[in-house]
Design a protein around this motif. Structure first.
Motif, mmCIF file in Angstrom:
data_model
loop_
_atom_site.group_PDB
_atom_site.id
_atom_site.type_symbol
_atom_site.label_atom_id
_atom_site.label_comp_id
_atom_site.label_asym_id
_atom_site.label_seq_id
_atom_site.Cartn_x
_atom_site.Cartn_y
_atom_site.Cartn_z
ATOM 1 N N SER A 167 -7.909 2.725 0.805
ATOM 2 C CA SER A 167 -7.245 1.433 0.922
ATOM 3 C C SER A 167 -7.905 0.359 0.076
ATOM 4 O O SER A 167 -7.374 -0.736 -0.055
ATOM 5 C CB SER A 167 -7.224 0.981 2.386
ATOM 6 N N GLU A 168 -9.071 0.656 -0.505
ATOM 7 C CA GLU A 168 -9.785 -0.335 -1.308
ATOM 8 C C GLU A 168 -9.889 0.117 -2.755
ATOM 9 O O GLU A 168 -10.053 1.301 -3.051
ATOM 10 C CB GLU A 168 -11.189 -0.578 -0.752
ATOM 11 N N TYR A 195 -1.668 -4.729 -3.146
ATOM 12 C CA TYR A 195 -3.055 -4.963 -2.768
ATOM 13 C C TYR A 195 -3.322 -6.460 -2.675
ATOM 14 O O TYR A 195 -2.833 -7.246 -3.489
ATOM 15 C CB TYR A 195 -4.018 -4.335 -3.779
ATOM 16 N N GLN A 214 -7.668 -4.767 -1.412
ATOM 17 C CA GLN A 214 -7.393 -3.895 -0.277
ATOM 18 C C GLN A 214 -5.892 -3.751 -0.099
ATOM 19 O O GLN A 214 -5.131 -4.695 -0.327
ATOM 20 C CB GLN A 214 -8.030 -4.473 0.987
ATOM 21 N N TYR A 215 -5.478 -2.555 0.323
ATOM 22 C CA TYR A 215 -4.057 -2.275 0.526
ATOM 23 C C TYR A 215 -3.440 -3.306 1.459
ATOM 24 O O TYR A 215 -4.028 -3.717 2.459
ATOM 25 C CB TYR A 215 -3.863 -0.877 1.091
ATOM 26 N N SER A 216 -2.222 -3.737 1.092
ATOM 27 C CA SER A 216 -1.538 -4.757 1.879
ATOM 28 C C SER A 216 -0.110 -4.318 2.150
ATOM 29 O O SER A 216 0.546 -3.701 1.295
ATOM 30 C CB SER A 216 -1.527 -6.092 1.122
#
Length: 401
Positions: A167-168, A195, A214-216
């Motif tokens: 996710s990062e 992200y 980071q994933y959004s």
């Protein structure tokens, strides 16, 4: 010492390692001064490579392919290689475009480290850009910025990737007046995912922004731009004349104020166009002018015709004879190249004393014949702004019966 010189030149070091680095460089320079003095000769040889710096500066460099990183375990280091270049040509964060001589493939690199040298060249480490970050600034101008994206986060001291959850991602990008508009909590679409920027480091490496994303689940803001040339789809202009293009750009239906618009002519021998959309006709023929902004564009066809030289003439209509003591009205018409031109007055006069002008108002003139028949007068209508353009009309004075 070569190890310290190479490693310490990448992302900054502690003061202790800086000292060892300086000692290593000094020792190498002293030991190889004759070799290093041939740098200018190498730049002029076949082994030199052509590069473009920051999209506008052409330069020569030497790639040391033997020092290209082969560390496939560290994703961050897998596309780094050493470049020798004239002092002062590049800085950390500079964008370098290079076309491979063999494959003819163009690659984009970012200078991630620079070791200045006193022998007439700088040692730089460049890393291949593997993505493009697209964003809109406060004026809704679209920017496409080369960047280096890696999974995980960056360890600056050891030049490694610290594995984290998928996710990062870590991003390296040039630190410029444009990229400094990127802010924490901005959302960007990279690949198929969105992200959010959670941290920006603008001090660790001078010239670079180190960004953690980071994933959004929130999507990047979308923009729908429409560019319209208000002059229409085609126009005609005479040679050696100018014409101003009027262009509107909307973002999601909202008119943008002072958008950045670029203009291009398909044939500068027919028409040229400047940065404000002023078209100048140069030669007879046709071409296309393209206006573009924010990834959208529209064309207009322009036909340049030969310049027309003015050729004015005056015509008078009315009776060719007037009975004594009677009046008659005459009308003047002005032509340009055989086409009637309105709104141009004439000045009336008579040559001869057997009649007189009763009244005149530009286009019309009323004259009164005298008391003696068998004579004639010439009625003249002269273009009001050019006495060389006139028409004489002969009128005979006749008796009542």
């Amino acid at each position: 010492m070569e190890y310290y010189r190479k490693i310490n030149g990448l992302f900054g070091t502690t003061s202790k390692k800086d000292y060892l680095q300086k000692q290593a460089v000094k020792s190498i320079n002293n030991a190889h001064s004759l070799v290093l003095s041939t740098f200018e000769i190498l730049i002029g040889s076949d082994i030199a490579e052509d590069i473009v710096i920051d999209d506008f500066t052409n330069a020569k460099c030497i790639f040391d392919y033997s020092k290209t990183s082969q560390d496939t375990k560290a994703e961050l280091a897998s596309y780094i290689k050493e470049m020798w270049i004239e002092v002062g040509k590049v800085n950390i964060g500079s964008i370098v475009n290079h076309t491979d001589k063999v494959s003819l493939i163009e690659n984009t690199y970012i200078v991630v480290s620079k070791q200045e040298d006193s022998k007439g060249y700088d040692v730089c480490y460049i890393q291949k850009s593997n993505n493009t970050l697209q964003f809109y600034d406060s004026t809704s101008t679209l920017h496409s910025i080369p960047c280096i994206i890696s999974k995980g986060s960056i360890s600056l001291d050891e030049q490694k990737i610290i594995s984290t959850l998928d996710s990062e991602i870590a991003v390296q990008i040039s630190n410029t007046s444009i990229t400094r508009q990127i802010e924490i909590n901005d959302v960007y679409k990279i690949g198929l995912r969105n992200y959010t920027i959670v941290n920006i480091d603008d001090i660790t490496v001078n010239g670079l922004l180190l960004i953690k994303m980071q994933y959004s689940e929130v999507s990047q803001e979308t923009h729908t731009f429409v560019l319209t040339i208000l002059n229409g789809s085609n126009l005609s202009i005479q040679e050696d004349n100018t014409l101003q293009l009027n262009v509107n750009v909307t973002d999601n239906g909202v008119l943008l104020v002072n958008p950045t618009i670029s203009y291009v002519s398909s044939n500068n021998l027919i028409c040229s166009v400047n940065s404000s959309g002023l078209v100048t006709s140069i030669g007879i023929g046709s071409c296309t002018i393209s206006a573009s902004a924010n990834g959208v564009s529209e064309d207009i066809s322009v036909i340049v015709v030969a310049s027309i030289t003015d050729d004015y003439s005056v015509a008078i209509t009315g009776s060719e004879s007037i009975k004594i003591n009677k009046t008659s009205t005459y009308v003047a018409t002005v032509y340009n190249n055989g086409v009637i031109v309105g709104g141009i007055d004439c000045i009336w006069s008579l040559v001869g004393s057997y009649a007189s002008i009763n009244s005149q108002d530009g286009d019309n003139c009323v004259i009164t014949a005298g008391k003696t028949s068998g004579n004639s007068v010439a009625l003249r209508a002269t273009k009001s702004d050019d006495i060389t353009i006139y028409k004489d009309f002969v009128i005979n004075i006749v008796g009542l019966w």
